[in-house]
Write an enzyme that holds these catalytic residues in place. Structure first.
Site, PDB file in Angstrom:
ATOM      1  N   ASP A  62     -33.059  -4.548 -23.500  1.00  0.00           N
ATOM      2  CA  ASP A  62     -34.175  -5.308 -23.412  1.00  0.00           C
ATOM      3  C   ASP A  62     -33.874  -6.739 -23.392  1.00  0.00           C
ATOM      4  O   ASP A  62     -32.429  -7.015 -23.092  1.00  0.00           O
ATOM      5  CB  ASP A  62     -35.163  -5.353 -24.941  1.00  0.00           C
ATOM      6  N   PHE A  75     -29.501  -9.252 -17.587  1.00  0.00           N
ATOM      7  CA  PHE A  75     -28.359  -9.794 -17.773  1.00  0.00           C
ATOM      8  C   PHE A  75     -27.997 -11.178 -17.112  1.00  0.00           C
ATOM      9  O   PHE A  75     -27.414 -12.003 -17.640  1.00  0.00           O
ATOM     10  CB  PHE A  75     -27.152  -8.921 -17.076  1.00  0.00           C
TER      11      PHE A  75
END
Length: 219
Positions: A62, A75
């Site tokens: 998430d 990321f």
């Protein structure tokens, strides 16, 4: 306020957007704490990389639950964040070990523009509550995205058991599968470091007649 779907292109035809999104929008509107990423960035991964452009899939979990850190790409961290990089920092360490160049740019939009779908498995998170929206219903969208991408060979980068479990939906035997520990500081030393995912993806792409990914900094 309904989320803006005008930039989704072919992804907008997925059943999720008509069948499931209205309920999720209601749940987000009722959330008492801030939700990340900002509404305009929730579908950034799909907006940036349409289905036919996807050459590589990197599944996250998430979004970051810290203010100013999530930008809608798994990321990725906005350039002006200034805090700890955590998983992304370990990704950059492995990138430098694997291919040599040191990457400083934390915004991964250039990866998305080269055909890397940076998709989180939950597209929102409440501030300070990691996995707080794990059961909100985003997984239905992720399932449909993965099914859509199973039509031809792609490189699947599956870091951690949740990503690997989801990746089992994709059955095309021609996919490249890279499955290792997650780059989180809690698990990176259990097999992420030394796995060389970046050179492996590039070698596979080039063997299939496609251009390699430029993983290093780009203007």
């Amino acid at each position: 306020m309904p989320l803006d779907l005008s930039r989704l292109g072919p992804w907008a035809s997925l059943p999720f957007f008509a069948q499931d999104l209205p309920r999720i929008e209601s749940a987000l509107a009722a959330e008492e704490t801030p939700v990340y990423p900002p509404p305009a960035r929730i579908f950034a991964a799909l907006e940036r990389t349409p289905p036919d452009a996807v050459r590589v899939l990197i599944l996250g979990q998430d979004p970051y639950h810290t203010p100013g850190k999530a930008d809608g790409l798994a990321f990725s961290i906005p350039a002006d964040f200034g805090g700890k990089l955590d998983s992304l920092g370990n990704i950059f360490k492995e990138l430098q070990s694997d291919l040599g160049p040191a990457r400083q740019r934390t915004d991964l939009a250039d990866w998305a523009d080269q055909g890397i779908l940076l998709l989180n498995t939950a597209l929102t998170v409440p501030q300070g509550r990691p996995q707080g929206h794990k059961s909100l219903g985003w997984q239905r969208l992720v399932h449909q995205v993965l099914d859509r991408l199973d039509d031809r060979p792609r490189a699947l980068v599956l870091w951690g058991k949740p990503a690997q479990k989801l990746g089992q939906r994709m059955q095309n035997p021609e996919h490249l599968r890279i499955e290792t520990a997650h780059p989180s500081p809690l698990s990176a030393y259990r097999g992420f470091f030394g796995s060389r995912p970046f050179s492996r993806v590039n070698a596979w792409l080039q063997a299939n007649g496609e251009r390699a990914i430029n993983w290093a900094d780009q203007e």
